[in-house]
Every structure is written in C-alpha cells, then in structure tokens.
Design a protein around this motif. Structure first.
Motif, PDB file in Angstrom:
ATOM      1  N   LEU A  10       7.264   6.943  -2.683  1.00 42.80           N
ATOM      2  CA  LEU A  10       7.184   6.809  -1.230  1.00 42.80           C
ATOM      3  C   LEU A  10       5.984   5.951  -0.822  1.00 42.80           C
ATOM      4  O   LEU A  10       6.101   5.058   0.016  1.00 42.80           O
ATOM      5  N   VAL A  11       4.845   6.192  -1.440  1.00 41.32           N
ATOM      6  CA  VAL A  11       3.650   5.391  -1.160  1.00 41.32           C
ATOM      7  C   VAL A  11       3.882   3.937  -1.560  1.00 41.32           C
ATOM      8  O   VAL A  11       3.509   3.013  -0.827  1.00 41.32           O
ATOM      9  N   ALA A  12       4.513   3.710  -2.701  1.00 39.46           N
ATOM     10  CA  ALA A  12       4.795   2.350  -3.162  1.00 39.46           C
ATOM     11  C   ALA A  12       5.739   1.630  -2.209  1.00 39.46           C
ATOM     12  O   ALA A  12       5.534   0.457  -1.889  1.00 39.46           O
ATOM     13  N   VAL A  13       6.765   2.318  -1.733  1.00 45.14           N
ATOM     14  CA  VAL A  13       7.709   1.711  -0.792  1.00 45.14           C
ATOM     15  C   VAL A  13       7.012   1.337   0.507  1.00 45.14           C
ATOM     16  O   VAL A  13       7.220   0.235   1.046  1.00 45.14           O
ATOM     17  N   ILE A  14       6.176   2.218   1.013  1.00 43.73           N
ATOM     18  CA  ILE A  14       5.437   1.932   2.248  1.00 43.73           C
ATOM     19  C   ILE A  14       4.494   0.746   2.033  1.00 43.73           C
ATOM     20  O   ILE A  14       4.414  -0.154   2.876  1.00 43.73           O
ATOM     21  N   PHE A  15       3.805   0.715   0.912  1.00 47.36           N
ATOM     22  CA  PHE A  15       2.891  -0.386   0.610  1.00 47.36           C
ATOM     23  C   PHE A  15       3.638  -1.718   0.565  1.00 47.36           C
ATOM     24  O   PHE A  15       3.238  -2.695   1.197  1.00 47.36           O
ATOM     25  N   PHE A  16       4.752  -1.770  -0.169  1.00 50.56           N
ATOM     26  CA  PHE A  16       5.502  -3.021  -0.287  1.00 50.56           C
ATOM     27  C   PHE A  16       6.150  -3.422   1.033  1.00 50.56           C
ATOM     28  O   PHE A  16       6.310  -4.613   1.318  1.00 50.56           O
TER      29      PHE A  16
END
Length: 54
Positions: A10-16
């Motif tokens: 979830l954090v990776a998706v938000i970052f990207f």
C-alpha cells in the motif's frame, strides 16, 4: 507477516502514484503555482527562471 506485506504494498502504491503524478504534471507543463508552470512569463510566483547561455 501478511499484514506487513499488505501495508508495504500500500505504501509503495501510494509512493509510485505520487511520483507518477509529478512526472505527468512536469511533462504536461503543469507547475505548482498559479501560472500553469510557465513561471518565467508570469512573475507572480517569486520563482526566477533563467536560461543558460550556450
């Protein structure tokens, strides 16, 4: 272990998504100020854009 992976994804998706939106805005001349990214022409941003001499 699964909750850690879900939160990490979830954090990776938000970052990207944030990075992708920034790249999209930059390619489409959309800046962070009210002049639409053409700060050199508006003068209202307080940002001075200078062109380098070749």
């Amino acid at each position: 272990m699964i909750p850690t992976l879900v939160i990490g994804l979830l954090v990776a998706v938000i970052f990207f998504a944030i990075v992708g939106k920034g790249i999209y805005n930059r390619k489409h001349q959309k800046g962070g100020c009210s002049c639409g990214g053409n700060c050199g022409a508006c003068g209202g941003c307080g940002v001075q854009v200078t062109k380098s001499q070749p």
